[in-house]
Design a protein around this motif. Structure first.
Motif, short mmCIF file in Angstrom:
data_model
loop_
_atom_site.label_atom_id
_atom_site.label_comp_id
_atom_site.label_asym_id
_atom_site.label_seq_id
_atom_site.Cartn_x
_atom_site.Cartn_y
_atom_site.Cartn_z
N ARG A 139 1.00 -1.19 -0.11
CA ARG A 139 0.01 0.03 0.10
C ARG A 139 0.83 1.17 0.06
O ARG A 139 1.88 1.21 0.57
N PHE A 140 0.44 2.20 -0.57
CA PHE A 140 1.06 3.41 -0.63
C PHE A 140 1.47 3.86 0.78
O PHE A 140 0.74 4.12 1.59
N ARG A 141 2.80 4.18 1.08
CA ARG A 141 3.15 4.79 2.41
C ARG A 141 4.42 5.81 1.95
O ARG A 141 5.07 5.75 1.22
N HIS A 142 4.17 6.88 2.50
CA HIS A 142 5.08 8.10 2.28
C HIS A 142 4.98 8.41 0.55
O HIS A 142 5.97 8.61 0.33
N ARG A 143 3.95 8.35 0.07
CA ARG A 143 3.94 8.53 -1.30
C ARG A 143 4.52 7.55 -2.10
O ARG A 143 4.96 7.95 -3.45
#
Length: 164
Positions: A139-143
């Motif tokens: 999943r997206f984390r910090h873009r």
């Protein structure tokens, strides 16, 4: 005689496990594509190869899944590499196939592919057969998100179709 205090029980400290990263399916409907190629002399000071060759395939489209991101524009760059040839990649220990990042112009992806996969992918795109890019990763984390799989398909199956 004084009674000695009981020694305190030694507590075992438990290591906190890093939580498993949630795996997400990213689906892009292909709207357009472009291919670039360059070949030049390698002007590095101590070049390994006297030539520099660069090819990349850009696939542009609309992000169908996951829902809820601020943008639905996606541009995926497939970067052929001779290091990913079957006989050369056995000693590699990759952490990801590639990555996705959220930028001001939408979602940008960079994914390495084997050198010899480019030709059949281009043929299918020229024929207008490929319709979807399916990727699986964190999943997206910090873009940003790490990808661990890539598929390019002519259609979605029931298992691929986004819920909604």
């Amino acid at each position: 005689m004084a009674t000695e205090p009981k020694p305190k029980a030694v507590r075992k400290t438990r290591r906190r496990r890093k939580p498993r990263e949630e795996i997400v399916d990213y689906i892009v409907a292909i709207e357009d594509w472009d291919w670039g190629y360059s070949f030049s002399l390698n002007v590095e000071r101590l070049p390994i190869d006297p030539y520099h060759e660069f090819r990349h395939l850009q696939i542009k489209g609309r992000l169908l899944a996951p829902a809820g991101l601020k943008t639905d524009t996606a541009e995926i760059s497939l970067l052929p590499s001779s290091d990913l040839a079957e006989e050369r990649r056995k000693d590699l220990t990759p952490v990801a196939l590639g990555s996705l990042t959220v930028g001001p112009d939408g979602i940008l992806g960079n994914i390495g592919i084997p050198w010899d996969a480019l030709t059949p992918i281009l043929q299918m795109l020229i024929a207008g057969r490929f319709k979807f890019v399916l990727m699986r990763g964190t999943r997206f984390r910090h873009r940003s998100a790490k990808l661990n799989s890539l598929r390019i398909e002519t259609r979605l199956t029931e298992d691929d179709a986004p819920a909604g």
